[in-house]
Design a protein around this motif. Structure first.
Motif, short mmCIF file in Angstrom:
data_model
loop_
_atom_site.label_atom_id
_atom_site.label_comp_id
_atom_site.label_asym_id
_atom_site.label_seq_id
_atom_site.Cartn_x
_atom_site.Cartn_y
_atom_site.Cartn_z
N GLY A 55 0.32 10.22 -4.22
CA GLY A 55 0.84 11.47 -3.66
C GLY A 55 1.63 12.30 -4.65
N TYR A 56 2.33 11.66 -5.59
CA TYR A 56 3.10 12.45 -6.55
C TYR A 56 2.41 12.55 -7.91
N THR A 90 8.25 16.77 -3.17
CA THR A 90 7.04 17.39 -3.71
C THR A 90 5.84 16.47 -3.55
N ASN A 91 6.05 15.27 -3.01
CA ASN A 91 4.93 14.35 -2.80
C ASN A 91 3.93 14.96 -1.82
N VAL A 92 2.64 14.86 -2.15
CA VAL A 92 1.60 15.39 -1.26
C VAL A 92 1.61 14.62 0.06
N VAL A 93 1.95 13.34 -0.01
CA VAL A 93 2.05 12.53 1.20
C VAL A 93 3.42 12.77 1.81
N THR A 134 8.84 9.32 -6.37
CA THR A 134 9.21 10.39 -5.44
C THR A 134 8.73 9.99 -4.06
N SER A 135 9.61 9.94 -3.08
CA SER A 135 9.21 9.38 -1.80
C SER A 135 8.55 10.41 -0.89
N THR A 136 8.06 9.93 0.22
CA THR A 136 7.38 10.77 1.22
C THR A 136 8.37 11.54 2.08
N ILE A 175 7.68 2.64 6.04
CA ILE A 175 6.60 3.57 6.36
C ILE A 175 5.41 2.81 6.92
N TRP A 191 0.82 -1.22 0.00
CA TRP A 191 0.00 0.00 0.00
C TRP A 191 0.86 1.27 0.00
N CYS A 243 3.04 8.09 7.36
CA CYS A 243 1.76 7.40 7.53
C CYS A 243 1.66 6.87 8.96
N THR A 244 2.04 7.70 9.90
CA THR A 244 2.05 7.31 11.31
C THR A 244 1.11 8.19 12.15
N PRO A 298 -3.95 13.29 2.19
CA PRO A 298 -3.47 11.97 2.62
C PRO A 298 -4.30 11.39 3.77
N CYS A 348 2.12 6.37 -2.26
CA CYS A 348 3.19 7.25 -2.72
C CYS A 348 2.91 7.73 -4.14
N GLY A 380 -5.75 7.37 5.58
CA GLY A 380 -4.32 7.58 5.42
C GLY A 380 -3.44 6.76 6.35
N LEU A 381 -4.05 5.91 7.19
CA LEU A 381 -3.27 5.11 8.13
C LEU A 381 -3.45 3.62 7.82
N PRO A 382 -2.36 2.85 7.95
CA PRO A 382 -2.45 1.43 7.63
C PRO A 382 -3.35 0.68 8.62
#
Lengths: 407, 407
Positions: free
Chosen positions: A331-332, B51-54, B230-232, B121, A323, B86-87, A339, A328, A355-357
């Motif tokens: 998000g991009y 630039t990731n929204v997340v 692109t990562s978080t 994550i 997920w 995502c925490t 989120p 991710c 937005g949470l696992p």
């Protein structure tokens, strides 16, 4: 409205259509590599072409042709094994020679033949071989030859792709649409192509046909991704000959227009999905649906970004309910996203909410994904925008096919 | 100006800098997974974020911090093994706890510590373990600990990435810049991150530092591609403490400003290229240069499109001089292109000129490409625009690493 898939239907299933094939020996041995699909009367036509700036010679020819002959096409000639791309002025001459030879062999008027090519690029076209094949094929036109035509245009495809549907128009007539496609898998030394030809016996004005094709393509061929590359030859053609005798459709928002559009969309989705199922090295067919976006366009942007992510596609190959990679990609993507509102499911199992696992059994989830058809569902929780796209996984065989051809 | 790479240079090489590490046991065993990089005096600072929204919790914290502390940072604390993404609210609290613990352990004022996290994550942050590590690390600050810090922030990286350069400023002072980075390779079950920390003993205003970082990043971290995701957590930080005693640089177009920018660009390019060289499964380091575009932006668009194409990257893995795939990528990049003017070379061997393939010995070309470092050069023949980007190939191991982690 009623849409029924015709058993073993193909591009010559609609009334007034026939097909023929020949073995020219362009590149392959012991198989046909040339197809003709021919209408007994003049057709209205519409086409969509590759957006790549580098366009093959037949694409350049057809783009000009459609400016003058959108209400008078009679046939399409298609060869496999040579894409006639990056071939210079000789390539333009070769495309024109294929058109003129088809017109002559079939006794058709000038400017009534559309041409497509697929295969290796940057290799001179063996014009004589192809012209001989056109002469031979012209002798064998038959309404039963649609499946053979679909086989003749294959390159790295492992199976032919064709179908037909019948549509009961609200006004009373019954119309048939048929079609064939070949895959977007890429071949060495260069890229192949997505080609599709749709035929119908419906009577439709060129303008209405063009509008219908653009809307159907948006929900089908423009909603799939194999590897995100766009070839020099991609072409989608629809020809309508009116042999069904229905009152001519000139308005897509009329009841008949809506029914025709639904039938065309069904054909296009079937042929586009067949291309994905036959993607190079593909082991899984993946349906990605994004709901709750602020617009349909945003939903499609998010869905296509998921579909193109190498990290998502390799995870799917590994039956990994990853997920994080999907979130991710959303998000991009550029879509409007909060989120904290995103909900994600793999194969119907919820893995992320707000937005949470969520806690889930990774082994059970992996088993759920270790199947031939996978669904990923995302709800952005923002609006009514929705889109569905189709893709395949990214496998070891994809890399082998595309990297190790020479060995 | 003179720029000299310092032998075994690292982020604590500039004057007034020290580093420390600790083993918190966040995820990895028998290795350090926490790093502190600390200045003896207040720094001006600038940062660039994903630039990731997340966005991960530390990214959200740092973005707000930079609004109020761009002229008073003292340290950065970085953990590996948990990305704190995502925490939820617990993640925000964890990031703040790391900052406050670092400030307390080092006796620093409030709002002087920057925080970064990388790793898995969606997994709760083991806050106590990390706070214990911060206390332990704070006892071991030393100017020789830069390489250890670079090792402590590794995730799927196979080697640490660090360097330093000395720059002789035209005004007479000598300044040093140091730095470390970790890779953008993606790890299971979720994505990892590109993190980079640059230190210097130069005196530079925050505004000038921000402008310099954006220009240097454009030519380095924003000119590389591993897999296009692109990562978080992606974060690039530079801190300047002024210990070199140079006249404060406030104008990038001044002689000292230009020299500083050149040094910063050199550091960033070295660290960005080290990330590419260590890309997951990478077997080749590829330098792609596009010249002759109508603008530098167009050149970069074309170069990055080539760098991201899975078809180009798999061909490079197979040592295949596949000009068709490169030309195709240029064609759909969106850059202004006249196909009839394009010139392409692989490893210095011309394969395409004026849009047409040149005859070449495919075996010799393949041998030429079967090396660890490959250059692809394209000239669009239209203008003076030019850009260079770096990428790696797309190997069987990339798919294995990203698909088969569970097996």
């Amino acid at each position: 409205m009623t849409i029924t898939f015709v058993e073993d239907g193909h591009p010559a299933s609609p009334a007034g259509w026939a097909a023929a094939t020949a073995a020219c020996g362009i590149k392959y041995r012991n198989r046909d590599d040339l197809a003709l699909v021919v209408s007994e009367r003049a057709c209205s036509a519409a086409a969509i072409f590759t957006t790549n700036v580098v366009k093959a010679a037949p694409v350049r020819y057809d783009m000009a042709l459609m400016q003058r002959s959108a209400n008078s096409l009679r046939a399409v000639v298609i060869n496999a094994g040579n894409a006639n791309a990056c071939t210079g002025p000789d390539g333009d001459a070769a495309a024109l020679a294929m058109v003129r030879a088809t017109e002559a062999a079939l006794g058709l008027p000038e400017d009534s033949v559309f041409v497509m090519s697929t295969g290796t690029i940057g290799v001179p076209v063996p014009v004589e071989k192809i012209l001989n094949g056109i002469s031979a094929a012209a002798q064998g036109l038959d309404a039963g030859n649609g499946p053979a035509a679909a086989r003749a245009i294959m390159t790295t495809d492992t199976k032919p792709k064709y179908c037909a549907v019948q549509v009961a128009l609200p006004s009373g007539s019954s119309i048939t649409l048929g079609g064939m496609s070949k895959g977007a898998g890429m071949i060495h030394p260069n890229m192949a192509t997505l080609l599709a030809t749709i035929t119908t016996d419906a009577a439709v004005t060129p303008a209405c046909l063009d509008a219908a094709l653009r809307r159907a393509a948006e929900l089908s061929f423009n909603s799939i991704s194999i590897d995100g590359d766009t070839s020099t030859n991609d072409t989608l053609l629809v020809m309508a000959n009116g042999a069904a005798g229905n009152p001519e459709i000139s308005d897509l928002s009329s009841p008949d227009g809506a029914a025709f559009l639904a039938g065309l969309t069904a054909i296009c989705q079937h042929l586009a999905q067949a291309v994905v199922r036959d993607g190079e090295g593909a082991t899984r067919f993946v349906t990605i649906t994004v709901r709750g976006a602020t617009s349909n366009a945003d939903a499609k942007l998010a869905a296509m970004t998921i579909a193109k992510s190498p990290l998502v596609k390799t995870a799917l190959y590994g039956a990994d309910p990853n997920w994080g990679r999907v979130l991710c990609a959303i998000g991009y993507s550029g879509a409007t996203v909060d989120p904290n509102r995103v909900l994600l499911s793999f194969g119907g199992m919820r893995v992320l909410e707000a937005g949470l696992p969520l806690p889930f059994d990774e082994r059970a989830a992996s088993d759920l994904l270790d199947v031939a058809e996978i669904a990923i569902d995302a709800d952005l929780g923002l609006g009514d925008g929705e889109a569905t796209v189709w893709t395949c996984d990214f496998s070891l065989d994809y890399v082998r096919i595309n990297a190790e051809y020479r060995t």
